[in-house]
Design an enzyme around this catalytic site. Structure first.
Site, mmCIF file in Angstrom:
data_model
loop_
_atom_site.group_PDB
_atom_site.id
_atom_site.type_symbol
_atom_site.label_atom_id
_atom_site.label_comp_id
_atom_site.label_asym_id
_atom_site.label_seq_id
_atom_site.Cartn_x
_atom_site.Cartn_y
_atom_site.Cartn_z
ATOM 1 N N TYR A 98 0.511 12.017 15.102
ATOM 2 C CA TYR A 98 1.300 11.155 14.212
ATOM 3 C C TYR A 98 2.122 10.156 15.026
ATOM 4 C CZ TYR A 98 4.989 9.818 10.905
ATOM 5 O OH TYR A 98 5.884 9.107 10.127
ATOM 6 N N THR A 149 0.843 -1.199 0.000
ATOM 7 C CA THR A 149 0.000 0.000 0.000
ATOM 8 C C THR A 149 0.881 1.253 0.000
ATOM 9 O OG1 THR A 149 -0.210 0.210 2.415
ATOM 10 C CG2 THR A 149 -1.754 -1.272 1.289
ATOM 11 N N GLY A 150 0.333 2.305 -0.558
ATOM 12 C CA GLY A 150 1.095 3.551 -0.634
ATOM 13 C C GLY A 150 2.368 3.397 -1.431
ATOM 14 N N SER A 151 2.291 2.659 -2.539
ATOM 15 C CA SER A 151 3.510 2.354 -3.304
ATOM 16 C C SER A 151 3.604 3.116 -4.616
ATOM 17 C CB SER A 151 3.603 0.852 -3.571
ATOM 18 O OG SER A 151 2.402 0.349 -4.119
ATOM 19 N N SER A 164 7.394 4.200 12.242
ATOM 20 C CA SER A 164 8.361 5.290 12.243
ATOM 21 C C SER A 164 9.112 5.290 13.562
ATOM 22 C CB SER A 164 7.646 6.627 12.065
ATOM 23 O OG SER A 164 8.498 7.732 12.369
ATOM 24 N N GLY A 200 7.739 7.280 -3.106
ATOM 25 C CA GLY A 200 8.442 7.226 -1.829
ATOM 26 C C GLY A 200 8.918 5.853 -1.408
ATOM 27 N N ILE A 201 8.856 5.595 -0.093
ATOM 28 C CA ILE A 201 9.337 4.338 0.459
ATOM 29 C C ILE A 201 8.551 3.159 -0.100
ATOM 30 C CG2 ILE A 201 9.513 2.989 2.585
ATOM 31 C CD1 ILE A 201 10.222 5.584 4.052
ATOM 32 N N GLY A 202 7.239 3.326 -0.246
ATOM 33 C CA GLY A 202 6.424 2.236 -0.777
ATOM 34 C C GLY A 202 6.838 1.829 -2.174
#
Length: 267
Positions: A156, A13-15, A143, A18-20
């Site tokens: 966060y 997910t979220g790919s 994180s 960025g990092i994903g």
């Protein structure tokens, strides 16, 4: 080293950036068929096309995981495209840097929905079919703020701590199923957003606009760590690939930090 990932299937997910994106591309290089997820279809298509251009297998699922119906649609798209999901990397999430007194209860609720409950939705949709397979990997991206919170962005940091907690609970719930649940917690990592943030900060401090110098100053004055630099996406992605692999089968319920020693602690 052969990570024995050839033929595995993953939803990251979220790919779409960025990092994903880095995680998805690293898994694809190891022979994993991946579903690229995001809310921006052109960005997700770009990542998928770059993977297929190098003979990898990639598909796209678009949706807002803060919504029940979108999360279900993303899970169903992944299952349909891949024929099953062996690896779920819960990476999607948001960040809003606000101070304590500016972070309203509704913002706290939104943060938890976007960063925590979004992960819960996909676990509940995909873990049952992993149980049927008798094998699976669920990896949450948290994180360093989850264990070493800042004064700012309290919602966060609290959400990231919740992610670490839920991974341990999930590992216990899935005991004996062949599925592991772990958290990977990056520290400061070089992404487009990270560079933009600190270039802006550099202007307020009168630093040079040379990025190498900015990075040195950030590590020296703001985000110190024993390694003396900011991490790279590939360093996070490589650890994800190991934990996702059959070789990582004895890693379970863990929170693995990739932060250059930024977090002050013995674990």
């Amino acid at each position: 080293m052969d990570l024995q990932l050839q033929g595995k299937r993953a939803l990251v997910t979220g790919s779409s950036g960025g990092i994903g994106e880095g995680i998805a591309k690293t898994l694809a290089k190891e022979g994993v068929a991946v579903v690229i997820h995001g809310r921006n279809e052109p960005s997700a298509n770009r990542v998928a096309q770059e993977i297929t251009a190098t003979e990898g297998k990639a598909f796209v699922a678009i949706g807002d995981l803060s919504k029940d119906e979108d999360a279900l649609s993303v899970a169903e798209t992944a299952l349909s495209a891949l024929g099953g999901v062996d690896i779920l990397v819960n990476n999607a999430g948001g960040y809003d840097q606000v101070d304590w007194m500016e972070s309203t209860p509704s913002k706290w609720a939104d943060m938890f929905n976007n960063d925590v409950i979004s992960m819960v939705r996909l676990v509940q949709h995909l873990a049952p079919q992993m149980k049927e397979l008798g094998w699976g990997r669920v990896i949450q991206i948290s994180s360093s703020a989850g264990v070493q919170p800042y004064a700012f962005g309290p919602d966060y940091s609290a959400a990231k701590a919740a992610i670490i907690n839920l991974s341990v609970s999930l590992a216990k719930d899935l005991a004996g199923t062949g599925i592991t649940s772990n958290t990977i917690s990056p520290g400061p990592i070089m992404t487009v957003g990270f560079e933009q943030l600190w270039r802006g900060y550099a202007k307020t401090k009168g630093w040079s606009d040379d990025w190498d110098e900015i990075e040195r100053n950030v590590v020296k004055e703001v985000l110190p760590n024993p390694t003396g630099r900011v991490g790279r996406i590939e360093e996070v992605a490589s650890l994800v690939a190991l934990v996702a692999s059959p070789l990582g089968g004895y890693i379970n319920g863990a929170n693995l930090r990739v932060d250059g020693g930024y977090v002050v602690g013995v674990n």
